[in-house]
Design a protein around this motif. Structure first.
Motif, mmCIF file in Angstrom:
data_model
loop_
_atom_site.group_PDB
_atom_site.id
_atom_site.type_symbol
_atom_site.label_atom_id
_atom_site.label_comp_id
_atom_site.label_asym_id
_atom_site.label_seq_id
_atom_site.Cartn_x
_atom_site.Cartn_y
_atom_site.Cartn_z
ATOM 1 N N ALA A 47 0.760 -1.046 0.017
ATOM 2 C CA ALA A 47 -0.138 0.053 0.021
ATOM 3 C C ALA A 47 0.768 1.179 -0.028
ATOM 4 O O ALA A 47 2.122 1.363 0.592
ATOM 5 C CB ALA A 47 -0.827 0.043 1.284
ATOM 6 N N PRO A 48 0.240 2.347 -0.676
ATOM 7 C CA PRO A 48 1.079 3.649 -0.422
ATOM 8 C C PRO A 48 1.407 4.195 0.820
ATOM 9 O O PRO A 48 0.430 3.641 1.844
ATOM 10 C CB PRO A 48 0.232 4.487 -1.353
ATOM 11 C CG PRO A 48 -0.607 3.827 -2.160
ATOM 12 C CD PRO A 48 -0.864 2.466 -1.443
ATOM 13 N N GLN A 49 2.399 4.644 1.129
ATOM 14 C CA GLN A 49 2.752 5.071 2.454
ATOM 15 C C GLN A 49 3.231 6.667 2.335
ATOM 16 O O GLN A 49 3.770 6.861 1.267
ATOM 17 C CB GLN A 49 3.898 4.264 3.193
ATOM 18 C CG GLN A 49 3.472 2.712 3.399
ATOM 19 C CD GLN A 49 2.556 2.683 4.659
ATOM 20 O OE1 GLN A 49 2.203 3.762 5.442
ATOM 21 N NE2 GLN A 49 2.102 1.630 4.877
ATOM 22 N N PRO A 50 3.069 7.375 3.256
ATOM 23 C CA PRO A 50 3.875 8.695 3.186
ATOM 24 C C PRO A 50 5.189 8.213 3.564
ATOM 25 O O PRO A 50 5.598 7.563 4.310
ATOM 26 C CB PRO A 50 3.367 9.496 4.289
ATOM 27 C CG PRO A 50 2.707 8.492 5.320
ATOM 28 C CD PRO A 50 2.316 7.211 4.258
ATOM 29 N N GLN A 51 6.488 9.102 3.054
ATOM 30 C CA GLN A 51 7.908 8.718 3.305
ATOM 31 C C GLN A 51 8.193 7.210 2.904
ATOM 32 O O GLN A 51 8.495 6.574 4.039
ATOM 33 C CB GLN A 51 8.015 9.206 4.320
ATOM 34 C CG GLN A 51 7.962 10.732 4.278
ATOM 35 C CD GLN A 51 8.514 11.365 5.897
ATOM 36 O OE1 GLN A 51 7.891 10.605 7.038
ATOM 37 N NE2 GLN A 51 9.044 12.617 5.919
ATOM 38 N N GLU A 53 10.498 5.856 1.793
ATOM 39 C CA GLU A 53 12.143 5.521 2.217
ATOM 40 C C GLU A 53 12.201 5.168 3.531
ATOM 41 O O GLU A 53 13.353 4.660 3.942
ATOM 42 C CB GLU A 53 12.890 7.034 1.881
ATOM 43 C CG GLU A 53 12.646 8.075 2.682
ATOM 44 C CD GLU A 53 11.505 8.970 2.171
ATOM 45 O OE1 GLU A 53 11.242 9.993 2.804
ATOM 46 O OE2 GLU A 53 10.691 8.749 1.297
ATOM 47 N N ASN A 54 11.258 5.442 4.274
ATOM 48 C CA ASN A 54 11.196 4.905 5.697
ATOM 49 C C ASN A 54 10.830 3.664 5.909
ATOM 50 O O ASN A 54 10.700 2.855 7.000
ATOM 51 C CB ASN A 54 10.578 5.768 6.854
ATOM 52 C CG ASN A 54 11.250 7.110 6.855
ATOM 53 O OD1 ASN A 54 12.311 7.276 6.434
ATOM 54 N ND2 ASN A 54 10.396 8.296 7.175
ATOM 55 N N PHE A 55 10.549 2.775 4.780
ATOM 56 C CA PHE A 55 10.017 1.466 4.949
ATOM 57 C C PHE A 55 10.713 0.462 4.090
ATOM 58 O O PHE A 55 11.372 0.842 3.348
ATOM 59 C CB PHE A 55 8.530 1.440 4.428
ATOM 60 C CG PHE A 55 7.361 2.068 5.297
ATOM 61 C CD1 PHE A 55 6.749 1.479 6.279
ATOM 62 C CD2 PHE A 55 7.471 3.646 5.067
ATOM 63 C CE1 PHE A 55 5.893 2.211 7.182
ATOM 64 C CE2 PHE A 55 6.375 4.215 5.665
ATOM 65 C CZ PHE A 55 5.611 3.538 6.900
ATOM 66 N N GLN A 56 10.798 -0.710 4.535
ATOM 67 C CA GLN A 56 11.333 -1.799 3.545
ATOM 68 C C GLN A 56 10.521 -3.104 3.764
ATOM 69 O O GLN A 56 9.547 -3.255 4.567
ATOM 70 C CB GLN A 56 12.774 -2.177 4.256
ATOM 71 C CG GLN A 56 13.638 -1.254 4.073
ATOM 72 C CD GLN A 56 15.017 -1.797 4.364
ATOM 73 O OE1 GLN A 56 15.227 -2.223 5.341
ATOM 74 N NE2 GLN A 56 16.017 -1.732 3.503
ATOM 75 N N VAL A 57 10.495 -3.948 2.673
ATOM 76 C CA VAL A 57 9.900 -5.260 2.680
ATOM 77 C C VAL A 57 10.816 -6.467 2.813
ATOM 78 O O VAL A 57 11.797 -6.556 2.416
ATOM 79 C CB VAL A 57 9.027 -5.322 1.500
ATOM 80 C CG1 VAL A 57 8.279 -6.714 1.522
ATOM 81 C CG2 VAL A 57 8.274 -4.203 1.143
ATOM 82 N N SER A 129 5.353 1.342 -3.292
ATOM 83 C CA SER A 129 3.911 0.996 -4.043
ATOM 84 C C SER A 129 3.466 1.094 -5.303
ATOM 85 O O SER A 129 2.728 0.663 -5.569
ATOM 86 C CB SER A 129 3.266 1.841 -2.893
ATOM 87 O OG SER A 129 3.417 3.255 -3.249
ATOM 88 N N LYS A 130 4.438 1.762 -6.056
ATOM 89 C CA LYS A 130 4.031 1.855 -7.610
ATOM 90 C C LYS A 130 4.471 0.682 -8.350
ATOM 91 O O LYS A 130 4.037 0.630 -9.227
ATOM 92 C CB LYS A 130 5.054 3.127 -8.021
ATOM 93 C CG LYS A 130 4.611 4.509 -7.234
ATOM 94 C CD LYS A 130 5.386 5.719 -7.863
ATOM 95 C CE LYS A 130 4.747 6.899 -7.172
ATOM 96 N NZ LYS A 130 4.883 6.844 -5.845
ATOM 97 N N LEU A 131 5.185 -0.363 -7.884
ATOM 98 C CA LEU A 131 5.508 -1.496 -8.624
ATOM 99 C C LEU A 131 5.269 -2.501 -7.897
ATOM 100 O O LEU A 131 5.600 -2.681 -6.533
ATOM 101 C CB LEU A 131 7.098 -1.370 -8.978
ATOM 102 C CG LEU A 131 7.327 -0.253 -10.269
ATOM 103 C CD1 LEU A 131 8.805 -0.398 -10.226
ATOM 104 C CD2 LEU A 131 6.653 -0.846 -11.643
#
Length: 160
Positions: A47-51, A53-57, A129-131
């Motif tokens: 899902a789209p998240q604000p910022q 760059e602060n997340f990883q999968v 979230s775009k790909l």
């Protein structure tokens, strides 16, 4: 009666289109290759998240095995590949080795079914979230994932 028929027809059309849209979602992004024999293609949509760059999968590829009290792990490397002409990444887990175990004596001698993850390089991925995250894994491997996020608290290092 005519309006009810129209609503039912529209409902069926919408349901049909949504199931087609879900099935064709990956192909509408880019022409990712079909899985080779012995492999499956698994996809993660985040899902789209604000910022972002602060997340990883974290990709948790693994198998459900019968285990005892020991720590069990499988080994492998998740390699990043490039979709030629598009520049989009996809990932391939070529080979899974193991299981490896700590080999301690288990006092109760009991065993249970548990998910045993593959550990190795390449399993922590950039959040985008775009790909979709497209993975090719051996048929007997299940893919799970979890989202990691950075804390707002930032510490300063001490010079020593």
């Amino acid at each position: 009666m005519g309006s009810l028929t129209c609503i039912n027809t529209v409902g069926l059309i919408v349901a049909s289109l949504s199931s087609v849209a879900c099935a064709a979602k990956l192909e509408t992004v880019a022409p990712f290759p079909k899985p080779e024999s012995g492999f499956t293609r698994q996809v993660i949509h985040v899902a789209p998240q604000p910022q972002e760059e602060n997340f990883q999968v974290e990709v948790l590829a693994g198998k459900t095995l019968t285990v005892d009290c020991n720590r069990q792990r499988l080994g492998g490397i998740l390699e990043e590949k490039n979709l030629e002409g598009w520049g989009y990444p996809f990932y391939r887990l070529e080979k899974v080795i193991g299981p490896m175990s700590t080999m301690m004596a288990c006092p109760d001698g009991k065993s249970k079914k548990a998910f045993v993850p593959v550990v190795g390089d390449g399993f922590m991925l950039r959040y985008n979230s775009k790909l979709p995250i497209v993975l090719y894994v051996p048929k007997d491997v299940e893919v799970r994932y979890r989202i990691w996020s950075a804390s707002d608290k930032v510490e300063k290092a001490v010079q020593e």
